[in-house]
Scaffold this motif. Sequence first.
Motif, PDB file in Angstrom:
ATOM      1  N   THR A  18      60.374  67.071  76.759  1.00  0.00           N
ATOM      2  CA  THR A  18      61.142  66.798  77.555  1.00  0.00           C
ATOM      3  C   THR A  18      60.298  65.809  78.652  1.00  0.00           C
ATOM      4  OG1 THR A  18      60.856  68.727  79.079  1.00  0.00           O
ATOM      5  CG2 THR A  18      62.554  68.824  77.600  1.00  0.00           C
ATOM      6  N   ASP A  19      60.665  65.710  79.937  1.00  0.00           N
ATOM      7  CA  ASP A  19      60.090  64.905  80.684  1.00  0.00           C
ATOM      8  C   ASP A  19      60.017  65.582  82.151  1.00  0.00           C
ATOM      9  OD1 ASP A  19      62.564  64.178  82.054  1.00  0.00           O
ATOM     10  OD2 ASP A  19      62.561  62.381  80.669  1.00  0.00           O
ATOM     11  N   LYS A  20      59.618  64.683  83.083  1.00  0.00           N
ATOM     12  CA  LYS A  20      59.580  65.226  84.649  1.00  0.00           C
ATOM     13  C   LYS A  20      60.889  65.553  85.122  1.00  0.00           C
ATOM     14  CE  LYS A  20      59.049  60.771  86.647  1.00  0.00           C
ATOM     15  NZ  LYS A  20      58.303  59.707  87.657  1.00  0.00           N
ATOM     16  N   THR A  21      62.102  65.018  84.652  1.00  0.00           N
ATOM     17  CA  THR A  21      63.414  65.235  84.933  1.00  0.00           C
ATOM     18  C   THR A  21      63.892  67.016  84.945  1.00  0.00           C
ATOM     19  OG1 THR A  21      64.320  64.790  82.860  1.00  0.00           O
ATOM     20  CG2 THR A  21      64.227  63.018  84.662  1.00  0.00           C
ATOM     21  N   ASP A  22      62.836  67.616  84.413  1.00  0.00           N
ATOM     22  CA  ASP A  22      63.053  68.888  84.200  1.00  0.00           C
ATOM     23  C   ASP A  22      63.318  69.455  85.555  1.00  0.00           C
ATOM     24  OD1 ASP A  22      63.209  69.506  81.447  1.00  0.00           O
ATOM     25  OD2 ASP A  22      60.860  69.876  81.437  1.00  0.00           O
ATOM     26  N   PHE A  23      62.458  68.917  86.546  1.00  0.00           N
ATOM     27  CA  PHE A  23      62.532  69.631  87.879  1.00  0.00           C
ATOM     28  C   PHE A  23      63.380  68.793  88.815  1.00  0.00           C
ATOM     29  CE2 PHE A  23      58.252  70.513  86.173  1.00  0.00           C
ATOM     30  CZ  PHE A  23      58.331  71.889  85.886  1.00  0.00           C
ATOM     31  N   ASN A  24      64.089  67.952  88.440  1.00  0.00           N
ATOM     32  CA  ASN A  24      65.200  67.223  89.527  1.00  0.00           C
ATOM     33  C   ASN A  24      65.937  68.188  90.427  1.00  0.00           C
ATOM     34  OD1 ASN A  24      63.995  64.435  88.491  1.00  0.00           O
ATOM     35  ND2 ASN A  24      66.020  64.101  87.672  1.00  0.00           N
TER      36      ASN A  24
ATOM     37  N   GLU B  87      65.229  82.229  94.071  1.00  0.00           N
ATOM     38  CA  GLU B  87      64.105  82.860  93.694  1.00  0.00           C
ATOM     39  C   GLU B  87      62.835  82.265  93.800  1.00  0.00           C
ATOM     40  OE1 GLU B  87      63.183  86.586  92.986  1.00  0.00           O
ATOM     41  OE2 GLU B  87      65.208  85.963  92.520  1.00  0.00           O
ATOM     42  N   ILE B  88      62.642  80.969  93.382  1.00  0.00           N
ATOM     43  CA  ILE B  88      61.466  80.233  93.431  1.00  0.00           C
ATOM     44  C   ILE B  88      61.241  79.959  94.919  1.00  0.00           C
ATOM     45  CG2 ILE B  88      60.312  78.015  92.870  1.00  0.00           C
ATOM     46  CD1 ILE B  88      62.183  77.944  90.183  1.00  0.00           C
TER      47      ILE B  88
ATOM     48  N   ILE C 245      65.196  70.748  91.793  1.00  0.00           N
ATOM     49  CA  ILE C 245      64.350  71.368  92.871  1.00  0.00           C
ATOM     50  C   ILE C 245      63.449  70.715  93.697  1.00  0.00           C
ATOM     51  CG2 ILE C 245      62.451  71.965  91.535  1.00  0.00           C
ATOM     52  CD1 ILE C 245      62.295  74.782  92.440  1.00  0.00           C
ATOM     53  N   ILE C 246      63.416  69.636  93.456  1.00  0.00           N
ATOM     54  CA  ILE C 246      62.647  68.763  94.094  1.00  0.00           C
ATOM     55  C   ILE C 246      62.936  68.421  95.553  1.00  0.00           C
ATOM     56  CG2 ILE C 246      61.774  66.158  94.241  1.00  0.00           C
ATOM     57  CD1 ILE C 246      61.207  66.498  91.259  1.00  0.00           C
TER      58      ILE C 246
ATOM     59  N   SER D  68      69.154  80.495  79.085  1.00  0.00           N
ATOM     60  CA  SER D  68      68.595  80.357  78.012  1.00  0.00           C
ATOM     61  C   SER D  68      67.051  79.780  78.353  1.00  0.00           C
ATOM     62  CB  SER D  68      69.327  79.291  77.186  1.00  0.00           C
ATOM     63  OG  SER D  68      69.449  77.966  77.767  1.00  0.00           O
ATOM     64  N   HIS D  69      66.525  78.922  77.584  1.00  0.00           N
ATOM     65  CA  HIS D  69      65.149  78.529  77.785  1.00  0.00           C
ATOM     66  C   HIS D  69      65.239  77.246  78.868  1.00  0.00           C
ATOM     67  CE1 HIS D  69      61.119  77.726  76.549  1.00  0.00           C
ATOM     68  NE2 HIS D  69      61.258  76.301  76.523  1.00  0.00           N
ATOM     69  N   MET D  70      66.261  76.848  78.827  1.00  0.00           N
ATOM     70  CA  MET D  70      66.348  75.473  79.730  1.00  0.00           C
ATOM     71  C   MET D  70      66.258  75.652  81.409  1.00  0.00           C
ATOM     72  SD  MET D  70      66.130  73.577  77.281  1.00  0.00           S
ATOM     73  CE  MET D  70      65.569  71.968  78.063  1.00  0.00           C
ATOM     74  N   MET D  71      66.281  76.938  81.759  1.00  0.00           N
ATOM     75  CA  MET D  71      66.188  77.093  83.093  1.00  0.00           C
ATOM     76  C   MET D  71      66.719  76.438  84.157  1.00  0.00           C
ATOM     77  SD  MET D  71      64.361  79.869  83.353  1.00  0.00           S
ATOM     78  CE  MET D  71      63.835  81.035  82.315  1.00  0.00           C
ATOM     79  N   LEU D  72      66.141  75.393  84.714  1.00  0.00           N
ATOM     80  CA  LEU D  72      66.413  74.683  85.942  1.00  0.00           C
ATOM     81  C   LEU D  72      67.666  73.674  85.419  1.00  0.00           C
ATOM     82  CD1 LEU D  72      63.249  73.875  87.730  1.00  0.00           C
ATOM     83  CD2 LEU D  72      65.125  75.543  88.252  1.00  0.00           C
TER      84      LEU D  72
END
Length: 244
Positions: A13-19, A238-239, A21-22, A223-227
Motif C-alpha cells: 500500500t502506501d502512506k495514504t493508509d493513514f490519511n 481508540e488510538i 487519522i493524520i 477486516s485487515h484494512m483497519m483505517l
Amino acid sequence: MKKAILLLHGFATDKTDFNPIIPFLKKLYDHVENNNLPGHSVLHLKGFTAKKTISDVEKQMIKLEKKYDVIDVIGFSMGGVLATHLASHYRVNKLVLLAPANLYINANYPISRFKKFMEYLKAKILEEKEVDYKLEIAEFNQRVLEDKDVVKIVRKFILPNYNLRTIREFRDIVKYCRDNIKSIDAKTLVIMGDIDQLVPESSDEYLSKYCKNKTTVTFKNVSHMMLRSKRKKEIIREILDFLS
C-alpha cells in the motif's frame, strides 16, 4: 517537550493508509512523519527490499531521536512488524500496532467466515418466524460491505505489486524483525479485526511475550484494512485516547 510520531504503512500500500487519522495527529504532535517505504511509490515495488526497508525506518527513527524528546510510533500490518523492531531497539514512547503481521496467514479465516455465514442464514430463517434477529443480519451486511472495500484496495494496491520477489522481501522483513526482537518497554496498543484476512489472533499472542505493557482491542466486523474500514472513526478514537 517536543513530540513526534512516526507512521509506517503496510506491504504494497502506501502512506495514504493513514490519511483518515493524520489531521487529528497534527493536533497532538509537533511533527508527523509519514513517508512511503522504499519502492512503494512505483509499480511492481521496484526498489523494495528487506534490507532497504529496515535501513530506511531505522534512519527515520534516528533522525527523529535527534530532534524530538518524545517519539510515538504507529505501524499497520508490515509497518506493525517494523514498528516492533524500532520499539525493541530505539527510544519509542508509545506504540500502536494495527493488525501487526508479526505472524501472518490466518488459516482459520475461511472457517470463521463460513460460521458467520451460517449464523446469518439461521438469523434469516428465524426472522421469518417472527423472531427478532435484526442485529445479526445487520452485522452480516456490514461484513459484506467490508469485503467490498477490501476488494477495491486489493485491486488498486496489492495485485499490481504482488509477485514472488515482493513476497520474498516481505517474508524477509518479518523474519529479520522476529529474529531480532527484544523486550518492548513502550506502552503498547494492539488493534485487531475479528475478520482479518491475513493476520491471525496468534500474532497478538506472540507480541504478548515481548510487550511488557500491552492492551489489545478487537473490533467486530473489521477486516485487515483497519483505517480504510467502515469503523475507522471508532478505531481512530481508540488510538487517539491511547496517545493522549
